[in-house]
Write a protein that holds these residues in place. Structure first.
Motif, PDB file in Angstrom:
ATOM      1  N   TYR A 312       0.845  -1.191   0.000  1.00  0.00           N
ATOM      2  CA  TYR A 312       0.000   0.000   0.000  1.00  0.00           C
ATOM      3  C   TYR A 312       0.881   1.243   0.000  1.00  0.00           C
ATOM      4  CZ  TYR A 312      -4.072  -2.862   0.963  1.00  0.00           C
ATOM      5  OH  TYR A 312      -5.076  -3.790   0.866  1.00  0.00           O
ATOM      6  N   GLY A 313       0.350   2.311  -0.587  1.00  0.00           N
ATOM      7  CA  GLY A 313       1.081   3.573  -0.580  1.00  0.00           C
ATOM      8  C   GLY A 313       2.317   3.571  -1.439  1.00  0.00           C
ATOM      9  N   VAL A 314       2.350   2.702  -2.457  1.00  0.00           N
ATOM     10  CA  VAL A 314       3.490   2.689  -3.371  1.00  0.00           C
ATOM     11  C   VAL A 314       2.998   2.962  -4.785  1.00  0.00           C
ATOM     12  CG1 VAL A 314       4.864   1.116  -1.968  1.00  0.00           C
ATOM     13  CG2 VAL A 314       3.308   0.188  -3.675  1.00  0.00           C
ATOM     14  N   ASP A 315       3.863   3.577  -5.588  1.00  0.00           N
ATOM     15  CA  ASP A 315       3.435   3.869  -6.961  1.00  0.00           C
ATOM     16  C   ASP A 315       3.797   2.709  -7.883  1.00  0.00           C
ATOM     17  OD1 ASP A 315       6.048   4.168  -8.250  1.00  0.00           O
ATOM     18  OD2 ASP A 315       6.259   6.018  -7.096  1.00  0.00           O
ATOM     19  N   TRP A 316       3.252   2.761  -9.104  1.00  0.00           N
ATOM     20  CA  TRP A 316       3.516   1.701 -10.085  1.00  0.00           C
ATOM     21  C   TRP A 316       4.250   2.264 -11.305  1.00  0.00           C
ATOM     22  CZ3 TRP A 316       0.279   2.228 -14.574  1.00  0.00           C
ATOM     23  CH2 TRP A 316      -0.789   3.113 -14.425  1.00  0.00           C
ATOM     24  N   LYS A 317       4.961   3.345 -11.072  1.00  0.00           N
ATOM     25  CA  LYS A 317       5.685   4.032 -12.141  1.00  0.00           C
ATOM     26  C   LYS A 317       6.703   3.112 -12.813  1.00  0.00           C
ATOM     27  CE  LYS A 317       8.081   8.436 -12.842  1.00  0.00           C
ATOM     28  NZ  LYS A 317       8.597   9.645 -12.146  1.00  0.00           N
ATOM     29  N   LYS A 318       7.384   2.312 -12.008  1.00  0.00           N
ATOM     30  CA  LYS A 318       8.437   1.435 -12.520  1.00  0.00           C
ATOM     31  C   LYS A 318       7.879   0.393 -13.496  1.00  0.00           C
ATOM     32  CE  LYS A 318      12.166  -1.528 -10.726  1.00  0.00           C
ATOM     33  NZ  LYS A 318      12.760  -2.091  -9.486  1.00  0.00           N
ATOM     34  N   TYR A 319       6.610   0.033 -13.305  1.00  0.00           N
ATOM     35  CA  TYR A 319       6.006  -1.025 -14.125  1.00  0.00           C
ATOM     36  C   TYR A 319       4.928  -0.478 -15.055  1.00  0.00           C
ATOM     37  CZ  TYR A 319       7.948  -3.274  -9.968  1.00  0.00           C
ATOM     38  OH  TYR A 319       8.772  -3.644  -8.936  1.00  0.00           O
ATOM     39  N   ALA A 320       4.925   0.827 -15.260  1.00  0.00           N
ATOM     40  CA  ALA A 320       3.815   1.468 -15.976  1.00  0.00           C
ATOM     41  C   ALA A 320       3.647   0.959 -17.405  1.00  0.00           C
ATOM     42  CB  ALA A 320       4.002   2.983 -15.970  1.00  0.00           C
ATOM     43  N   ASP A 321       4.731   0.782 -18.150  1.00  0.00           N
ATOM     44  CA  ASP A 321       4.616   0.437 -19.572  1.00  0.00           C
ATOM     45  C   ASP A 321       3.868  -0.874 -19.809  1.00  0.00           C
ATOM     46  OD1 ASP A 321       5.821   2.778 -20.260  1.00  0.00           O
ATOM     47  OD2 ASP A 321       7.804   1.906 -20.659  1.00  0.00           O
ATOM     48  N   PRO A 322       4.283  -2.010 -19.188  1.00  0.00           N
ATOM     49  CA  PRO A 322       3.543  -3.252 -19.445  1.00  0.00           C
ATOM     50  C   PRO A 322       2.106  -3.214 -18.944  1.00  0.00           C
ATOM     51  CG  PRO A 322       5.212  -3.584 -17.740  1.00  0.00           C
ATOM     52  CD  PRO A 322       5.476  -2.248 -18.348  1.00  0.00           C
ATOM     53  N   ILE A 323       1.860  -2.492 -17.853  1.00  0.00           N
ATOM     54  CA  ILE A 323       0.490  -2.396 -17.328  1.00  0.00           C
ATOM     55  C   ILE A 323      -0.386  -1.602 -18.283  1.00  0.00           C
ATOM     56  CG2 ILE A 323      -0.909  -1.380 -15.481  1.00  0.00           C
ATOM     57  CD1 ILE A 323       1.401  -2.153 -13.553  1.00  0.00           C
ATOM     58  N   LYS A 324       0.129  -0.493 -18.806  1.00  0.00           N
ATOM     59  CA  LYS A 324      -0.635   0.306 -19.766  1.00  0.00           C
ATOM     60  C   LYS A 324      -0.885  -0.462 -21.057  1.00  0.00           C
ATOM     61  CE  LYS A 324       0.825   4.871 -18.093  1.00  0.00           C
ATOM     62  NZ  LYS A 324       1.629   6.094 -18.381  1.00  0.00           N
ATOM     63  N   GLU A 325       0.110  -1.236 -21.494  1.00  0.00           N
ATOM     64  CA  GLU A 325      -0.055  -2.039 -22.702  1.00  0.00           C
ATOM     65  C   GLU A 325      -1.143  -3.097 -22.516  1.00  0.00           C
ATOM     66  OE1 GLU A 325       3.691  -3.725 -23.775  1.00  0.00           O
ATOM     67  OE2 GLU A 325       4.662  -1.759 -24.047  1.00  0.00           O
ATOM     68  N   GLU A 326      -1.135  -3.751 -21.363  1.00  0.00           N
ATOM     69  CA  GLU A 326      -2.161  -4.762 -21.097  1.00  0.00           C
ATOM     70  C   GLU A 326      -3.544  -4.129 -21.039  1.00  0.00           C
ATOM     71  OE1 GLU A 326      -3.659  -7.842 -17.619  1.00  0.00           O
ATOM     72  OE2 GLU A 326      -1.534  -7.292 -17.670  1.00  0.00           O
ATOM     73  N   ALA A 327      -3.641  -2.987 -20.374  1.00  0.00           N
ATOM     74  CA  ALA A 327      -4.939  -2.303 -20.264  1.00  0.00           C
ATOM     75  C   ALA A 327      -5.463  -1.895 -21.636  1.00  0.00           C
ATOM     76  CB  ALA A 327      -4.806  -1.096 -19.347  1.00  0.00           C
ATOM     77  N   ALA A 328      -4.557  -1.433 -22.504  1.00  0.00           N
ATOM     78  CA  ALA A 328      -4.973  -1.017 -23.855  1.00  0.00           C
ATOM     79  C   ALA A 328      -5.389  -2.221 -24.697  1.00  0.00           C
ATOM     80  CB  ALA A 328      -3.831  -0.268 -24.535  1.00  0.00           C
ATOM     81  N   ASP A 329      -4.662  -3.325 -24.571  1.00  0.00           N
ATOM     82  CA  ASP A 329      -4.956  -4.511 -25.371  1.00  0.00           C
ATOM     83  C   ASP A 329      -6.250  -5.185 -24.946  1.00  0.00           C
ATOM     84  OD1 ASP A 329      -2.662  -4.126 -26.812  1.00  0.00           O
ATOM     85  OD2 ASP A 329      -1.471  -5.599 -25.694  1.00  0.00           O
ATOM     86  N   ARG A 330      -6.481  -5.260 -23.636  1.00  0.00           N
ATOM     87  CA  ARG A 330      -7.613  -6.038 -23.132  1.00  0.00           C
ATOM     88  C   ARG A 330      -8.867  -5.206 -22.891  1.00  0.00           C
ATOM     89  NH1 ARG A 330      -8.310 -11.043 -23.177  1.00  0.00           N
ATOM     90  NH2 ARG A 330      -8.995 -11.234 -21.016  1.00  0.00           N
ATOM     91  N   GLY A 331      -8.666  -3.921 -22.601  1.00  0.00           N
ATOM     92  CA  GLY A 331      -9.809  -3.046 -22.377  1.00  0.00           C
ATOM     93  C   GLY A 331     -10.680  -3.514 -21.228  1.00  0.00           C
ATOM     94  N   MET A 332     -12.001  -3.422 -21.402  1.00  0.00           N
ATOM     95  CA  MET A 332     -12.947  -3.780 -20.341  1.00  0.00           C
ATOM     96  C   MET A 332     -12.904  -5.274 -20.002  1.00  0.00           C
ATOM     97  SD  MET A 332     -14.521  -1.134 -19.158  1.00  0.00           S
ATOM     98  CE  MET A 332     -15.954  -1.870 -18.369  1.00  0.00           C
ATOM     99  N   LYS A 333     -12.374  -6.084 -20.909  1.00  0.00           N
ATOM    100  CA  LYS A 333     -12.323  -7.520 -20.673  1.00  0.00           C
ATOM    101  C   LYS A 333     -11.105  -7.942 -19.858  1.00  0.00           C
ATOM    102  CE  LYS A 333     -14.808  -8.748 -24.916  1.00  0.00           C
ATOM    103  NZ  LYS A 333     -14.753  -9.519 -26.193  1.00  0.00           N
ATOM    104  N   GLY A 334     -10.189  -7.044 -19.631  1.00  0.00           N
ATOM    105  CA  GLY A 334      -8.962  -7.369 -18.929  1.00  0.00           C
ATOM    106  C   GLY A 334      -9.039  -7.126 -17.437  1.00  0.00           C
ATOM    107  N   ARG A 335      -7.893  -7.381 -16.775  1.00  0.00           N
ATOM    108  CA  ARG A 335      -7.833  -7.207 -15.318  1.00  0.00           C
ATOM    109  C   ARG A 335      -8.114  -5.774 -14.897  1.00  0.00           C
ATOM    110  NH1 ARG A 335      -2.169  -9.142 -13.156  1.00  0.00           N
ATOM    111  NH2 ARG A 335      -1.417  -8.186 -15.083  1.00  0.00           N
ATOM    112  N   PHE A 336      -7.686  -4.827 -15.740  1.00  0.00           N
ATOM    113  CA  PHE A 336      -7.768  -3.421 -15.350  1.00  0.00           C
ATOM    114  C   PHE A 336      -8.867  -2.698 -16.124  1.00  0.00           C
ATOM    115  CE2 PHE A 336      -3.134  -4.669 -15.144  1.00  0.00           C
ATOM    116  CZ  PHE A 336      -3.163  -4.992 -13.795  1.00  0.00           C
ATOM    117  N   GLY A 337      -9.978  -3.410 -16.309  1.00  0.00           N
ATOM    118  CA  GLY A 337     -11.087  -2.874 -17.098  1.00  0.00           C
ATOM    119  C   GLY A 337     -11.770  -1.671 -16.482  1.00  0.00           C
TER     120      GLY A 337
END
Length: 361
Positions: A312-337
């Motif tokens: 808790y209380g930590v940022d995800w800046k270090k891992y932002a690129d793969p997380i953003k790519e997954e969110a864009a690829d999967r959209g509402m159907k993905g983990r981060f919908g």
């Protein structure tokens, strides 16, 4: 409910913690103590489980063939050797045949103790040595890094390695079952959290939180599908496994006929190794190493209950690129919908991951 720590468990936990006195005398900062304590705790846990395994298999042999087991009998020895290798819980020939563990290594004073210790540890199978951190190649993960920590102690003034190992060798965990080992570990980690506040969230979940969550899971199971079938429990930031295994134990105790399976993933090398070693001695547990947010190693799987104390209380800046790519690829159907949170709000990513991993019912 998670087993409360009784007199025997408390005494053992306090004896374990007394080993830290040696570290204090060696000039090691208190905040660094956990990194020296964890590998030795893992080793004593492993040796205790292997000693119990040996005793159980010999008793099984004696009952099955109605004759005493004799270690000097080649056929008997071959049977025990095969049973140990097939079980895949960790293999050490000297411990299996001669019951020679750290305790016995420490009984012979003198000589180069670091070499004796590393020679003893080198007899473990490759998978166990990988977790303990023995013989790793440059650039590879060190996990518990027992080799590095032992070498560091041996290099310090007055060489505190032998007295430190001696204290651990005096600790007998064989009387305790898996649930009790987890309880001892919880108690130890509370001490670690007290002295290492900067990593407390990674290492320790308060016992009352574990007890409450486990009780809720049991009651929901009682109100829902009942005590038959299978229950899969998951922790995507499992640390040393305390929360995950406590929930497993609570379900097993409440529903003896229930088949409980545990699944965990952890990014921290040492904590992953600690959980992975214990998982070997549970009925059906699987622990994976990696970053859950960028590499879900249980892809496509869903679970009946999820317990977690993610960072808790930590940022995800270090891992932002793969997380953003997954969110864009999967959209509402993905983990981060539900959408990506602020870069400082990493816990919301874990929460979305948990929701995505829950079974529909």
């Amino acid at each position: 409910m998670t087993q409360k720590i009784g007199a025997a468990l408390l005494s053992c936990a306090e004896t374990i913690w007394s080993a830290a006195d040696t570290l204090l005398g060696a000039g090691i900062k208190k905040s660094d103590w956990p990194s020296y304590m964890m590998p030795f705790f893992a080793l004593m846990m492993l040796e205790s489980r292997l000693r119990r395994f040996r005793q159980a298999r010999i008793a099984e042999f004696t009952t099955a063939v109605a004759t005493d087991f004799k270690i000097e009998n080649p056929a008997h020895l071959e049977w025990l050797d095969y049973a140990a290798k097939a079980a895949n819980k960790g293999y050490h020939r000297d411990l299996l045949i001669h019951e020679k563990g750290l305790r016995e290594v420490c009984l012979v004073p003198g000589g180069n103790f670091l070499n004796k210790l590393l020679s003893h540890l080198d007899q473990y199978d490759p998978a166990t040595k990988r977790l303990l951190g023995i013989g790793y190649a440059q650039g590879h993960a060190k996990f518990l890094d027992m080799q590095g920590k032992a070498a560091d102690l041996a290099s310090r003034d007055n060489n505190p390695l032998f007295p430190f190992a001696q204290k651990w060798a005096s600790i007998d965990l064989t009387p305790f079952d898996n649930s009790e080992i987890t309880t001892i570990e919880e108690h130890i980690k509370r001490k670690w959290a007290d002295i290492s506040a900067e990593t407390a969230g990674e290492q320790y979940t308060p016992t009352d939180v574990i007890d409450l969550a486990s009780a809720i899971i049991v009651e929901l199971r009682r109100e829902g599908p009942g005590g038959n079938g299978i229950a899969d429990v998951y922790d995507m930031a499992c640390g040393g496994g305390n929360f995950l295994f406590a929930a497993e134990d609570a379900l097993r105790e409440a529903f003896p006929s229930l088949s409980v399976r545990s699944f965990g993933q952890e990014l921290n090398d040492a904590l992953y190794a600690l959980a992975a070693i214990e998982a070997r001695f549970r009925q059906d547990a699987r622990i994976e190493w990696g970053n859950t947010l960028t590499n879900d190693l249980f892809l496509g799987e869903k679970f009946d209950a999820i317990v977690a104390n993610p960072p808790y209380g930590v940022d995800w800046k270090k891992y932002a690129d793969p997380i953003k790519e997954e969110a864009a690829d999967r959209g509402m159907k993905g983990r981060f919908g539900a959408g990506l949170p602020r870069i400082s709000d990493g816990q919301l990513l874990f929460l979305q991951h948990m929701i995505a991993k829950m079974r529909d019912d």
